[in-house]
Design a protein around this motif. Structure first.
Motif, PDB file in Angstrom:
ATOM      1  N   ASN A   1      42.777  45.244  44.472  1.00 55.89           N
ATOM      2  CA  ASN A   1      41.842  44.502  43.624  1.00 55.89           C
ATOM      3  C   ASN A   1      42.525  43.950  42.385  1.00 55.89           C
ATOM      4  OD1 ASN A   1      42.111  46.800  42.079  1.00 55.89           O
ATOM      5  ND2 ASN A   1      40.066  47.575  42.513  1.00 55.89           N
TER       6      ASN A   1
ATOM      7  N   HIS B   1      37.202  38.247  41.225  1.00 56.47           N
ATOM      8  CA  HIS B   1      38.303  37.642  40.480  1.00 56.47           C
ATOM      9  C   HIS B   1      38.168  36.123  40.538  1.00 56.47           C
ATOM     10  CE1 HIS B   1      41.029  40.908  39.327  1.00 56.47           C
ATOM     11  NE2 HIS B   1      40.694  41.511  40.457  1.00 56.47           N
TER      12      HIS B   1
ATOM     13  N   ARG C   1      36.102  37.075  31.922  1.00 57.26           N
ATOM     14  CA  ARG C   1      37.245  37.712  32.586  1.00 57.26           C
ATOM     15  C   ARG C   1      38.453  37.761  31.655  1.00 57.26           C
ATOM     16  NH1 ARG C   1      34.577  34.648  36.246  1.00 57.26           N
ATOM     17  NH2 ARG C   1      33.954  35.613  38.237  1.00 57.26           N
TER      18      ARG C   1
ATOM     19  N   ASP D   1      40.190  41.296  30.507  1.00 57.17           N
ATOM     20  CA  ASP D   1      41.604  41.560  30.757  1.00 57.17           C
ATOM     21  C   ASP D   1      42.400  41.688  29.466  1.00 57.17           C
ATOM     22  OD1 ASP D   1      40.900  41.429  33.382  1.00 57.17           O
ATOM     23  OD2 ASP D   1      41.964  39.574  33.834  1.00 57.17           O
TER      24      ASP D   1
ATOM     25  N   ARG E   1      37.441  44.307  39.781  1.00 54.27           N
ATOM     26  CA  ARG E   1      36.841  43.178  40.482  1.00 54.27           C
ATOM     27  C   ARG E   1      37.349  43.075  41.921  1.00 54.27           C
ATOM     28  NH1 ARG E   1      38.100  41.248  35.216  1.00 54.27           N
ATOM     29  NH2 ARG E   1      39.802  39.875  35.836  1.00 54.27           N
TER      30      ARG E   1
END
Length: 447
Positions: free
Chosen positions: A58, A224, A262, A266, A301
């Protein structure tokens, strides 16, 4: 009872964490170690032992290097050993990543003691590790790289249900998928990454029946997608009050400022553990109760190809997602009935098979491990915060029942969730392995 030669460094466990410590010891310090594990395939562990090429990492290949100083290490290995055209954005099948770890393990060439450790006690400056086969191993330094354990027993599920052959407590046990007919209905308990893996395995095996998932919030992992990489986290330790509410507010402020979610998630990866360690215990509990599952669905994700399949199944009605808390699983003739509650409503779902997809247990105090049980009873180790993993320093030194950290007994990987927020993924474990290898190699221990 025979006693083996004294080893300097012994690692208990045969998965990715153990392989990465052994590799770092050899390549950076020219030191060898012994690994105690009953498996005949050290390095694969639970995560990478799947035989399915549909079970993907993932994280893209660019984020899976075993070397924190060489981000392209895994991609270079892929290009040299699997496909010269490997794109860093590729989501590689997990068994192939297992082969990568296995090659690193073989390069380290640790001594493999193929047995199960059932006890570990210290006397006169040395650890004596008792093996299931009756022998003992003596070591100056010990690392617990125990990894994950079987899922916790679900409330309302009596052990006798297992004997029906239709309730599967462990989604990865041998024979689970072979016993499910192509058109039989299946219920999965949970909607996390384990459930995603099981759906892919079922369909890969030719299963056509309807799959129903049941979980408290009915949330699958997000997908993703390409996004910009931020140069710094959206907020940092010390710049925001150490409360769960303040962290959430700071994150939402970044999103309202136009940062893609996202990218924001991250960006936080390097500071998650410092932020967690700054929280008082009451705030950690508040985060786990109200925010953790929401975070996990965005942090862990799905690969885009897998997300496409899940979305298509939901649209077609072949995958049904229900919100509910499991009350019981009972027999109903030759089928099983899952009884759940969604608010004030009762759900009754019948199926030919039910699979527990709640994921591995992190409650080491309840794990079916004689080693951990004896060490916990002796007070050599103690459970971690909230019952997860073991109590340790951020660097992995394990505390005893008197609150004293050991200088020669360490944990790596999931066991460190007793202190840390992030400690189960390769980006964290590779750094832990490198740092711990240096500590072990340079330690002064008893003769």
């Amino acid at each position: 009872m025979p006693v083996r030669t004294i080893r300097d460094i012994v690692i208990i466990g045969g998965g990715a964490s153990a392989a990465l410590i052994a590799w770092n010891l050899k390549r950076l310090h020219q030191r060898s170690c012994a690994i105690i594990a009953p498996t005949d395939r050290p390095a694969f562990g639970l995560a990478y032992a799947t035989p399915s090429l549909k079970n993907l990492l993932n994280v893209a290949a660019s984020g899976m290097s075993a070397d924190p100083d060489d981000p392209g290490h895994f991609v270079a290995w892929m290009r040299g050993n699997v496909s010269a055209e490997t794109d860093p954005a590729t989501f590689v099948p997990r068994p192939i990543f297992g082969l990568y770890l296995r090659q690193l393990y073989c390069a380290a060439a640790p001594e493999h003691i193929r047995d199960t450790a059932i006890a570990c006690a210290k006397a006169d400056g040395l650890y004596t590790i008792t093996l299931a086969g009756g022998e003992t191993v003596t070591a100056r330094q010990v690392v617990l790289a125990c990894g994950h354990f079987d899922p916790a027993r679900l409330p309302g599920v009596p052990p006798e249900i297992d004997a029906t052959g239709r309730y599967h407590h462990d989604a990865w046990a041998d024979g689970v998928f072979a016993g499910i007919g192509a058109d039989e209905e299946v219920v999965l308990i949970g909607t996390g990454l384990t459930a995603v893996d099981v759906i892919m395995r079922l369909r890969e095996n030719g299963h056509r029946g309807r799959i129903t998932t049941v979980s408290r919030r009915g949330l699958f992992p997000e997908r993703h997608a390409p996004h910009a990489t931020l140069a710094a986290p959206v907020f940092a330790p010390g710049a925001t009050p150490a409360t769960a509410r303040a962290y959430l507010r700071a994150f939402h402020t970044a999103l309202r400022g136009g940062i893609e979610w996202r990218a924001a998630v991250d960006s936080m990866r390097p500071v998650l553990n410092p932020l967690w360690l700054a929280l008082p215990d009451v705030e950690k509990r508040r985060f786990r109760r109200h925010l953790q599952r929401r975070w996990e669905t965005r942090r862990h994700r799905m690969a885009p190809d897998i997300a496409d399949i899940i979305d298509a199944e939901r649209r077609a009605g072949t995958l049904r997602v229900l919100d509910g808390r499991i009350d019981a699983i009972v027999t109903a003739g030759d089928r099983l009935r899952v009884v759940a509650r969604a608010g004030d409503a009762r759900l009754d779902i019948e199926a030919a098979h039910v699979i527990n997809c709640t994921g591995p247990s992190l409650d080491y105090a309840k794990a079916a491990s004689p080693l951990l049980r004896t060490m916990l009873e002796a007070g050599t180790i103690v459970p971690g915060f909230g019952g997860a993993g073991l109590r340790c320093t951020p660097a992995g030194a394990l505390f005893d029942r008197n609150g004293v950290p050991a200088h020669d007994l360490h944990a790596i990987g999931p066991a460190r969730l007793g202190a840390l927020f992030e400690s189960i993924a390769i980006p964290e474990i590779r750094q832990q392995a490198r740092d711990l290898a240096a500590l072990l190699a340079n330690a002064r221990t008893a003769p």
